[in-house]
Design an enzyme around this catalytic site. Structure first.
Site, short mmCIF file in Angstrom:
data_model
loop_
_atom_site.label_atom_id
_atom_site.label_comp_id
_atom_site.label_asym_id
_atom_site.label_seq_id
_atom_site.Cartn_x
_atom_site.Cartn_y
_atom_site.Cartn_z
N GLN A 101 -1.79 7.23 1.78
CA GLN A 101 -1.28 8.49 2.63
C GLN A 101 0.04 8.11 3.39
O GLN A 101 1.07 8.76 3.41
CB GLN A 101 -2.14 8.96 3.51
N ILE A 106 -2.35 -7.50 -2.52
CA ILE A 106 -2.24 -8.08 -1.02
C ILE A 106 -3.12 -9.09 -0.90
O ILE A 106 -2.90 -10.24 -0.03
CB ILE A 106 -2.54 -6.92 0.15
N ASP A 135 2.36 -1.71 -4.25
CA ASP A 135 0.76 -1.40 -4.34
C ASP A 135 0.11 -2.10 -5.60
O ASP A 135 0.88 -2.85 -6.38
CB ASP A 135 0.84 0.37 -4.69
N ILE A 136 -1.20 -2.07 -5.60
CA ILE A 136 -1.84 -2.76 -6.55
C ILE A 136 -1.58 -1.82 -7.99
O ILE A 136 -1.82 -2.93 -9.24
CB ILE A 136 -3.36 -2.96 -6.24
N TYR A 191 -15.26 -0.16 8.20
CA TYR A 191 -13.72 0.34 8.45
C TYR A 191 -13.61 0.05 9.91
O TYR A 191 -12.63 -0.64 10.18
CB TYR A 191 -13.47 1.72 7.75
N ILE A 224 -4.76 11.35 10.20
CA ILE A 224 -3.40 11.93 9.94
C ILE A 224 -3.50 12.95 8.78
O ILE A 224 -4.14 12.98 7.96
CB ILE A 224 -2.54 10.81 9.33
N GLY A 271 0.77 -1.16 -0.19
CA GLY A 271 -0.01 0.02 0.13
C GLY A 271 0.90 1.23 0.06
O GLY A 271 0.61 2.34 0.59
N1 SER Z 1 -8.35 8.96 8.86
C1 SER Z 1 -9.38 7.83 9.12
C2 SER Z 1 -10.71 8.16 8.57
O1 SER Z 1 -11.08 9.27 8.50
C3 SER Z 1 -9.59 7.40 10.49
O2 SER Z 1 -8.60 6.16 10.54
O3 SER Z 1 -11.22 7.28 7.85
#
Ligand code: SER
Length: 314
Positions: free
Chosen positions: A12, A51, A34-35, A144, A174, A8
């Protein structure tokens, strides 16, 4: 020096971790995958890897004698809601493939350290939102987040049952400038800078007072490397560590940007991502990470704003 595989690498975290690890371990020792066939961030060594193709993963690990792997391929919170089954398959099977390859390597006497990112999304509406404890109620409501919580349990399981040296962090949102904002709920805090630099009014998809835990990329990269370099005996948590960076809401971030660009404007048009954000913590208790491997965030909001405005290219 370790021989490192990054899965990956075009995402980011991968876009910045490859360079940081290459600087430490040597460019030839870091294999970015990466793919996509496109080496988007000019990794010194790059190849295509899906992966979900476990045989291809095992072959690459064997041929290159990998001893440290970072499994970063995933769909994020908002993108995952648009394709829940795809998100589940990629996020869970991707991790399981890595853990299985690591287990088989370990049984053959070739230990391979594993890093896999968890997230604040592993928490949910019944989690205490302020200074969220390391051990607490976790009832994620996105696919997620559910995959992150299940993944944390798998990591701990593979450590406890097989001794796989797996380590993980519950990253806050992040913030970074190298890659474009990519399908996360916290990505408003990246998109807002792009709007400011294009002299556009930013249309914010979260409400003004939605406080979330965030971290600036250099701190996130340093946390990752510090965790992976810590002696195994110090790593008491094999699910994932809380780390805290800084907390703010869209209005506070907007005001910090407007202090540098007085003409900047914002409007609020919350969408489905607001429903996700309101189930996440506002700040995290990271005392375990401090104790076990010396974690400490360095970057303040004004520093982050200055650096983002200086480095984004729009
Ligand atoms: N930054 C991520 C999101 O907003 C959270 O892990 O999906």
């Amino acid at each position: 020096m370790a021989k490192i595989l990054i899965v990956g690498a075009n995402g980011q975290i991968g876009s910045e971790l490859v360079g940081a690890l290459a600087a430490k371990h040597g460019a030839q020792n870091v294999i970015a995958t990466d793919i996509s066939p496109n080496n988007l961030y000019a990794a010194p060594r790059y190849q295509v890897l899906d992966i979900l193709d476990k045989a291809a993963l095992a072959k690459l690990v064997e041929e290159e004698e990998i001893d440290q792997v970072y499994q970063l391929a995933a769909l994020l919170s908002a993108t995952g809601e648009a394709a829940p089954l795809k998100a589940w398959t990629l996020n869970m099977d991707g991790l399981l493939n890595i853990l299985e390859v690591a287990r088989v390597r370990l049984e053959a006497g070739k230990p391979m350290q594993v890093f896999w990112p968890s997230s604040i999304a592993a928490f949910g509406p019944n989690t205490p939102p302020v200074n969220t404890p390391q051990m607490t109620v976790m009832d994620p409501s996105t696919i997620y987040g559910i995959s992150k919580l299940a993944g944390e349990r798998l990591c701990e399981y593979y450590f406890a049952k097989y001794g796989v040296d797996v380590r993980s962090i519950r990253y806050p949102g992040i913030i970074s400038y190298k890659s474009p904002p990519g399908g996360g709920t916290t990505d408003y805090a990246i998109a807002i800078f792009h709007a400011a630099l294009k002299n556009e009014t930013y249309s914010c998809f979260l409400e003004a007072d939605t406080t979330l835990p965030m971290i600036y990329m250099p701190d996130a990269i340093r946390a990752t490397i510090e965790l992976m370099e810590a002696p195994s005996a110090n790593i008491a948590i094999r699910s994932a560590y809380n780390i805290d960076g800084l907390s703010f809401n869209p209005q506070e971030l907007f005001e910090a940007i407007r202090a540098k660009r007085p003409e900047f404007q914002i409007e609020y048009k919350p969408d489905a991502r607001q429903q996700i954000a309101k189930t996440w913590p506002q700040s995290l208790d990271d005392s375990k990470a401090q104790q076990d491997w010396g974690w400490e965030a360095h970057i303040s909001l004004p520093q982050l704003v200055d650096d983002m405005l200086a480095n984004i290219t729009v």
